[in-house]
Design a protein around this motif. Structure first.
Motif, PDB file in Angstrom:
ATOM      1  N   LYS A 180       0.826  -1.344  -0.065  1.00  0.00           N
ATOM      2  CA  LYS A 180      -0.071  -0.046  -0.151  1.00  0.00           C
ATOM      3  C   LYS A 180       0.841   1.391   0.023  1.00  0.00           C
ATOM      4  N   GLY A 181       1.813   0.989   0.759  1.00  0.00           N
ATOM      5  CA  GLY A 181       2.962   2.354   0.827  1.00  0.00           C
ATOM      6  C   GLY A 181       3.475   2.567  -0.711  1.00  0.00           C
ATOM      7  N   LEU A 194       7.499   6.966  11.303  1.00  0.00           N
ATOM      8  CA  LEU A 194       6.730   5.696  11.196  1.00  0.00           C
ATOM      9  C   LEU A 194       5.109   6.023  11.342  1.00  0.00           C
ATOM     10  N   LEU A 195       5.005   6.550  12.390  1.00  0.00           N
ATOM     11  CA  LEU A 195       3.439   7.023  12.668  1.00  0.00           C
ATOM     12  C   LEU A 195       2.766   7.686  11.455  1.00  0.00           C
ATOM     13  N   MET A 196       3.579   8.676  10.965  1.00  0.00           N
ATOM     14  CA  MET A 196       2.887   9.387  10.151  1.00  0.00           C
ATOM     15  C   MET A 196       3.045   8.845   8.600  1.00  0.00           C
ATOM     16  N   ARG A 197       3.945   8.308   8.293  1.00  0.00           N
ATOM     17  CA  ARG A 197       3.795   7.430   7.089  1.00  0.00           C
ATOM     18  C   ARG A 197       2.545   6.355   7.176  1.00  0.00           C
ATOM     19  N   ARG A 198       2.606   5.735   8.081  1.00  0.00           N
ATOM     20  CA  ARG A 198       1.225   4.823   8.317  1.00  0.00           C
ATOM     21  C   ARG A 198      -0.001   5.515   8.155  1.00  0.00           C
ATOM     22  N   ALA A 256      -4.755   6.869   4.932  1.00  0.00           N
ATOM     23  CA  ALA A 256      -5.674   8.164   4.469  1.00  0.00           C
ATOM     24  C   ALA A 256      -5.785   8.177   2.971  1.00  0.00           C
ATOM     25  N   TYR A 257      -4.368   7.750   2.458  1.00  0.00           N
ATOM     26  CA  TYR A 257      -4.448   7.898   0.970  1.00  0.00           C
ATOM     27  C   TYR A 257      -5.255   6.717   0.467  1.00  0.00           C
ATOM     28  N   HIS A 258      -5.415   5.649   0.972  1.00  0.00           N
ATOM     29  CA  HIS A 258      -6.194   4.470   0.372  1.00  0.00           C
ATOM     30  C   HIS A 258      -7.586   4.688   0.757  1.00  0.00           C
ATOM     31  N   LEU A 259      -7.870   5.391   1.721  1.00  0.00           N
ATOM     32  CA  LEU A 259      -9.155   5.855   1.698  1.00  0.00           C
ATOM     33  C   LEU A 259      -9.806   6.730   1.044  1.00  0.00           C
ATOM     34  N   GLY A 260      -8.972   7.232   0.113  1.00  0.00           N
ATOM     35  CA  GLY A 260      -9.355   7.984  -0.930  1.00  0.00           C
ATOM     36  C   GLY A 260      -9.387   9.450  -0.612  1.00  0.00           C
ATOM     37  N   PHE A 261      -8.649  10.090   0.390  1.00  0.00           N
ATOM     38  CA  PHE A 261      -8.721  11.333   0.765  1.00  0.00           C
ATOM     39  C   PHE A 261      -7.427  12.216   0.165  1.00  0.00           C
TER      40      PHE A 261
END
Lengths: 133, 133, 133, 133
Positions: A22-23, B94-98, B103-108
């Motif tokens: 996904k990344g 790490l937290l932000m990358r995650r 969020a990207y894959h949720l379509g935002f």
DNA sequence: GTGGTCTAGACCACA
DNA sequence: GTGGTCTAGACCACG
């Protein structure tokens, strides 16, 4: 397509694999139509059981990130979540609440957190996608 | 001190409890020196096994959020992470990358994501603390 | 909760199990909050490997039909699909095209088909659910 | 005779081909005696392996939809299922149970489902055939 | 007790 | 060659 597993991580291996893919999609390293490594190949690369890779691919397929086709392989769809808007917003909100709370307890200021998010966002390749509001 | 367990959540109960306490601290609802309810009391309140509450408190103690004192109870320390700066930065990153990937894959869009972070930040009470970058 | 597996069916066992549970929910035999048999129990009942049951439950969880909670078991959520409306409509349309074509080739008239659908609908317990159009 | 493969579909290619031919027959685009394209021709048209087309034709022959004649090609029979009436009714009933269950879990009302069936039926060209009930 | 992950290895289905 | 299903059995995590 480089996948690295951390055997110390509390996250299960299949999730680590799925997340890294996904990344790669988010960064634009993989995009619509690209072929993923075969199950057996990736399993060998990261030294895990093929079943574990299959599981990662299953997760990604259910999230709409990839497509699996018998006999031909797995491919990136280029689509984002097919969830309805309420659910997407709910998940985003949960995600952010969690993120902010964890970052706070790591001892960062709101400015630090905003900057870190911006750094993260810079690594993502956003497409011009039409999405109904 | 109101803890609410979401039976719909996939997160284990002990994590939900720990997270809500961390959230209360972040919001400023709990602060340095405040006493947490006793294990039995909280267990009764949220109708879970006392062992589950103990586990939550253990987690919080390990993270330095609370202090458990034999016989007198558990108290908020008011401190943030005891990790060294490199490790803290690594974890934030790490937290932000995650976060950004999900969020990207949720379509935002990046704008949606930034706005959502701001909403989250607004709920947090940041102290004026000096800390080396 | 009676599950019957047809070993002759081309459908995989885990799908047969998942489908029968979805059928029970649609009929109203299982509803919001009801507990499913434990993985091991059901595995024993239908004489399959526990992993196979887990897989069925995984599918159902991803579709939002059930919830799985470590230590406590699996429960019916009472929710229907969280997909967005376009996707839901697309899937319904595909489903109906397939159904009509197959029914035609079985040699039935449009009247037969409509009647058969009505019989099927009579077995389903529709809830008064609010859903945004 | 236009066949279109959907690479996004989870259905195997040979089934997509077979289904589209059945669909063309149901719509009346193909009827009794019409000749299908040769294996090689169709394979070239849709860019798939000839073996895949052969497999589709085998499926259709087994279902009685087409007839394969050595050297002369494949022809639509114009017949529907050769199964006996009990078996046909059993299959229709199974089909509808499946359809209704899936549509229910997609979150549609019985009215939505009926309407969608009607839309599907409108696309089908029913012959005035006498058949024992 | 509950569910979850992973491995090893057999065997099947699609292109 | 590709992916998919299932089993057997070990071991972990939650309540």
């Amino acid at each position: 397509m480089l996948i690295r597993i951390d055997p110390q991580s509390p996250d299960p291996i299949f999730e680590q694999i799925a997340f890294q893919i996904k990344g790669a999609v988010a960064r634009g390293d993989l995009s619509d139509g690209d072929k993923l490594p075969s199950v057996r190949e990736l399993a060998k690369d990261v030294s895990v059981n093929p079943n574990t890779v299959i599981r990662s691919y299953e997760v990604l397929e259910r999230e709409g990130v990839i497509l699996r086709r018998q006999g031909s392989g797995c491919f990136i769809t280029g689509k984002t979540s097919m969830l309805n808007d309420d659910e997407r917003k709910r998940q985003l909100s949960l995600l952010m609440r969690r993120t902010v709370t964890e970052a706070y307890h790591l001892g960062f200021s709101s400015e630090d957190i905003r900057k870190s998010l911006d750094v993260g966002l810079r690594g993502v390749h956003f497409r011009k996608e039409k999405r109904k509001k």
